[in-house]
Structures are given as C-alpha cells and as structure tokens.
Design an enzyme around this catalytic site. Structure first.
Site, PDB file in Angstrom:
ATOM      1  N   SER A  23       0.847  -1.199   0.000  1.00 17.30           N
ATOM      2  CA  SER A  23       0.000   0.000   0.000  1.00 17.30           C
ATOM      3  C   SER A  23       0.876   1.240   0.000  1.00 17.30           C
ATOM      4  CB  SER A  23      -0.867   0.000   1.267  1.00 17.30           C
ATOM      5  OG  SER A  23      -1.443   1.267   1.472  1.00 17.30           O
ATOM      6  N   TYR A  51      -1.753  -0.892  10.497  1.00 20.75           N
ATOM      7  CA  TYR A  51      -1.849  -1.325   9.091  1.00 20.75           C
ATOM      8  C   TYR A  51      -0.628  -0.849   8.291  1.00 20.75           C
ATOM      9  CZ  TYR A  51      -3.908  -1.266   4.288  1.00 20.75           C
ATOM     10  OH  TYR A  51      -4.159  -1.407   2.951  1.00 20.75           O
TER      11      TYR A  51
HETATM   12  P1  NAD Z   1     -11.197  -6.073  -0.488  1.00 19.03           P
HETATM   13  O1  NAD Z   1     -11.985  -5.875   0.739  1.00 19.03           O
HETATM   14  O2  NAD Z   1     -11.897  -6.342  -1.741  1.00 19.03           O
HETATM   15  O3  NAD Z   1     -10.132  -7.242  -0.288  1.00 19.03           O
HETATM   16  C1  NAD Z   1      -9.576  -7.569   0.949  1.00 19.03           C
HETATM   17  C2  NAD Z   1      -9.844  -9.035   1.165  1.00 19.03           C
HETATM   18  O4  NAD Z   1      -9.120  -9.469   2.308  1.00 19.03           O
HETATM   19  C3  NAD Z   1     -11.295  -9.376   1.456  1.00 19.03           C
HETATM   20  O5  NAD Z   1     -12.019  -9.625   0.274  1.00 19.03           O
HETATM   21  C4  NAD Z   1     -11.176 -10.629   2.313  1.00 19.03           C
HETATM   22  O6  NAD Z   1     -11.458 -11.778   1.541  1.00 19.03           O
HETATM   23  C5  NAD Z   1      -9.722 -10.665   2.698  1.00 19.03           C
HETATM   24  N1  NAD Z   1      -9.550 -10.868   4.138  1.00 19.03           N
HETATM   25  C6  NAD Z   1      -9.567  -9.951   5.124  1.00 19.03           C
HETATM   26  N2  NAD Z   1      -9.400 -10.549   6.313  1.00 19.03           N
HETATM   27  C7  NAD Z   1      -9.261 -11.877   6.049  1.00 19.03           C
HETATM   28  C8  NAD Z   1      -9.055 -13.016   6.858  1.00 19.03           C
HETATM   29  N3  NAD Z   1      -8.934 -12.933   8.188  1.00 19.03           N
HETATM   30  N4  NAD Z   1      -8.989 -14.233   6.254  1.00 19.03           N
HETATM   31  C9  NAD Z   1      -9.100 -14.350   4.912  1.00 19.03           C
HETATM   32  N5  NAD Z   1      -9.290 -13.294   4.100  1.00 19.03           N
HETATM   33  C10 NAD Z   1      -9.364 -12.085   4.673  1.00 19.03           C
HETATM   34  O7  NAD Z   1     -10.270  -4.783  -0.609  1.00 19.03           O
HETATM   35  P2  NAD Z   1      -9.006  -4.453  -1.555  1.00 19.03           P
HETATM   36  O8  NAD Z   1      -8.867  -2.989  -1.437  1.00 19.03           O
HETATM   37  O9  NAD Z   1      -9.110  -5.082  -2.869  1.00 19.03           O
HETATM   38  O10 NAD Z   1      -7.798  -5.093  -0.754  1.00 19.03           O
HETATM   39  C11 NAD Z   1      -6.835  -5.907  -1.371  1.00 19.03           C
HETATM   40  C12 NAD Z   1      -5.444  -5.470  -0.947  1.00 19.03           C
HETATM   41  O11 NAD Z   1      -5.211  -4.147  -1.422  1.00 19.03           O
HETATM   42  C13 NAD Z   1      -5.217  -5.413   0.552  1.00 19.03           C
HETATM   43  O12 NAD Z   1      -3.942  -5.939   0.844  1.00 19.03           O
HETATM   44  C14 NAD Z   1      -5.234  -3.944   0.859  1.00 19.03           C
HETATM   45  O13 NAD Z   1      -4.467  -3.629   2.003  1.00 19.03           O
HETATM   46  C15 NAD Z   1      -4.611  -3.397  -0.394  1.00 19.03           C
HETATM   47  N6  NAD Z   1      -4.817  -1.977  -0.624  1.00 19.03           N
HETATM   48  C16 NAD Z   1      -6.060  -1.478  -0.826  1.00 19.03           C
HETATM   49  C17 NAD Z   1      -6.208  -0.116  -1.010  1.00 19.03           C
HETATM   50  C18 NAD Z   1      -7.576   0.496  -1.222  1.00 19.03           C
HETATM   51  O14 NAD Z   1      -7.671   1.723  -1.205  1.00 19.03           O
HETATM   52  N7  NAD Z   1      -8.613  -0.265  -1.429  1.00 19.03           N
HETATM   53  C19 NAD Z   1      -5.092   0.725  -1.006  1.00 19.03           C
HETATM   54  C20 NAD Z   1      -3.834   0.177  -0.811  1.00 19.03           C
HETATM   55  C21 NAD Z   1      -3.705  -1.179  -0.621  1.00 19.03           C
END
Ligand code: NAD
Ligand code: MG
Length: 290
Positions: free
Chosen positions: A179, A192
């Site tokens: 991130s 985080y």
């Molecule tokens: P998202 O909610 O679609 O995906 C996150 C997923 O994490 C969930 O779908 C869930 O299945 C999984 N998860 C959470 N806790 C869990 C657990 N205990 N066991 C199994 N699965 C679990 O959101 P996203 O934004 O697509 O996130 C994907 C990645 O992108 C993450 O690593 C997040 O930190 C990163 N990210 C997101 C953003 C943003 O703005 N959305 C920014 C930077 C980084």
C-alpha cells in the site's frame, strides 16, 4: 482514464469485510480495454482476498491470460466469491473457491495443499488479503488489534510462503499487495501501515533468497482503490467514503481494473523476467523518493 468514476460517491458504509455487490458505484474489474495475449497459459495462481476488489480483478485478468485460479476469502463473502468464479468459468478456465480465515495458523498451508491437490501445481502466489481499521491515535491500538492486523496481513504471508516454497519451480512468481501507507505511513492506520512496511521489507529479503531458484518476488503498492475495504472500515464515516480518493493527484480512486495489469506484468516471465525485489507504486500520481 477520464471515464473512470470520480467522487463524490453516494454516502455509504458496510459491515466488515463488506461485499463488492453492495458498493455504489460498482467497482470496475473486467478491464474491457485490456487485450490478453496468453501470457499465463498453463499456470496456476492462488490469490487471497480474490473474491472482491483488487484480488478479484487480478483473478479475472490472470484467467484471461490463460491461468487457472484458486481464491481464498472469508465465509461471509461467498456471494462475491461465487460471482468471480462464474466469470472465470465463463472464460473456460477453472476457479477453486477456498473459504477460510487467514488469521488461523493452519489455514495458509491448507490453501496451498488444496490448490496443489486440485490443480497439480502452483506458479503464482498473490498474498493480497488485508485487515484495516482507522483510529484517532496509535494509543488506541490494543494488543488484540495489533495481533489481528499483523496476523491477517503479515503472518499469513509468511505462512503461505513457507507452505508454497516446496512446490514453486523456476519461473514461479510471488506478488504481494502492499500500500501507499507502507511507503509514506498513514496517521490513522499506524498498525496497518506497519504491516505494509513489513510486507515490503520481507518481500525484498525473500527475493534475495529465491533469485537463485529462479523465483521472483515483487510487491504492488496501490494508492486509493474503490473496493469494499474502505467502505467497510469502521473508522471511516459514510461522508468520507463519499469523498474517497479525492485527495489523489488524479482526483479519484483507482478502479480495481487499473491495478490488475501490474500483477500480470509481474507474474509474466515474458514481461518482467529481470525484475525482482521491487515495490511497484500504482498510486495515481503520488510520487516517491529515488
Ligand atoms: P477487499 O476488501 O476487496 O479485499 C480484501 C480481502 O481481504 C477481502 O475480500 C477478504 O477476503 C480478505 N480478508 C480480510 N481478512 C481476512 C481473513 N482474516 N482471512 C481471509 N481473508 C481475509 O479490498 P481491496 O482494497 O481489494 O484489498 C486488497 C489489498 O489491497 C489489501 O492488501 C489492501 O491492504 C490493499 N490496498 C487497498 C487499497 C484500497 O484503497 N482499497 C489501497 C492500498 C492497498
Ligand atoms: Mg471481499
């Protein structure tokens, strides 16, 4: 690029972990302008958090490039998981759904074993699942919260790698999701941000060990992305969700389909065979040093 949705969005909030199907506007993950080229033909990928958001878009693009895909998610997310499975199967590719809580120490190894027993191999590992909750101060991060954030985001990554290593062959790739907060830090996400910094450093260390085995390890660092993660963050009120991504230089969050090609690039030996140990920013104009 200009046609992607811009804030303000509708004010909204969801219970964690959130469902993609309940987001308004619907995130874009099909990448209709992308042209596939068989870059991952015959490969097998395992993607955690592959039901929704970035993971879903990556799963779909990997399948469009010819891969079969295993997806891990939480049981509450079954409707989202079913939707991406249907989309992948409609391409004529296989999709294995593996529900399970990554906080449990036994789950990562089970995911690897199930993938191997179903598909017979593992070529691409994408540790992408994450937990986050915004706070007003680092002093609010209890031991239980610290455990939860690190177990979900960091421990599961180590455990996946430990279980995957005996199966990975030369040409394999590991691509972790970090991130922007792992590069700059984030005042409201101290724990985080710490996990994302750990992911970056662990991945670099791992890339050094695995280069002699012909396995590449890289990281994608997204800026704000329109996914369930932030609308389902208990510390982000609905009016802030409506303005999510507004502060980005491009004035909007990314759509998941704008992240997925970076994962294809890092997974494909034809594209990135000389790249390992990098943190690739996909941050909508926020620049880094160096
Ligand atoms: P998202 O909610 O679609 O995906 C996150 C997923 O994490 C969930 O779908 C869930 O299945 C999984 N998860 C959470 N806790 C869990 C657990 N205990 N066991 C199994 N699965 C679990 O959101 P996203 O934004 O697509 O996130 C994907 C990645 O992108 C993450 O690593 C997040 O930190 C990163 N990210 C997101 C953003 C943003 O703005 N959305 C920014 C930077 C980084
Ligand atoms: Mg989800």
């Amino acid at each position: 690029m200009k046609s992607e949705p811009k804030p303000p969005f509708r004010e909204q909030h969801q219970q964690r972990p959130g469902l993609e199907r309940n987001l308004d506007p619907q995130p874009r993950w099909r990448a209709s302008r992308y042209r596939s080229a068989g870059k991952l033909e015959g490969k097998v990928a395992l993607i955690t958090g592959g039901d929704s958001g970035i993971g879903r878009a990556v799963a779909f693009l990997f399948a469009r490039e010819g891969a079969d895909v295993a997806i891990n998610y939480l049981p509450e997310e079954q409707p989202d998981a079913d939707e991406i499975r249907r989309a992948i199967e409609a391409l004529g590719r296989r999709c294995l759904l593996l529900a399970g809580d990554l906080q449990r120490p036994s789950v990562p190894a089970q995911l690897i074993e199930r993938t191997i027993s179903e598909f017979g191999r593992l070529d691409i590992l994408v540790p992408n699942a994450a937990y986050q909750t915004r706070k007003d101060s680092a002093a609010e991060v209890t031991d239980a919260e610290l455990d939860r954030t690190f177990r979900t985001n960091v421990y599961s990554y180590y455990r996946l790698v430990r279980a995957a290593l005996p199966h990975l062959k030369p040409g394999a790739a590991i691509i972790a999701t970090s991130s922007v907060t792992g590069i700059f830090g984030s005042k409201q996400l101290p724990d985080y941000s710490g996990t994302k910094g750990a992911i970056n450093a662990f991945s670099k260390a791992l890339s050094m060990e695995l280069s002699e085995r012909g396995i590449r390890v890289n990281v994608v660092a997204p800026g704000p992305v329109w996914t369930p993660l932030n609308p389902a963050d208990a510390g982000l009120p609905p009016d802030k969700v409506a303005r999510f991504g507004e502060q980005s230089p491009l004035g909007r969050p990314a759509q998941p389909e704008e992240l997925a090609p970076a994962y294809v690039f890092l997974a494909s030996d034809a594209d990135s065979s000389y790249i390992t140990g990098i943190v690739l920013p996909v941050m909508g104009g926020d620049t880094t040093g160096g």
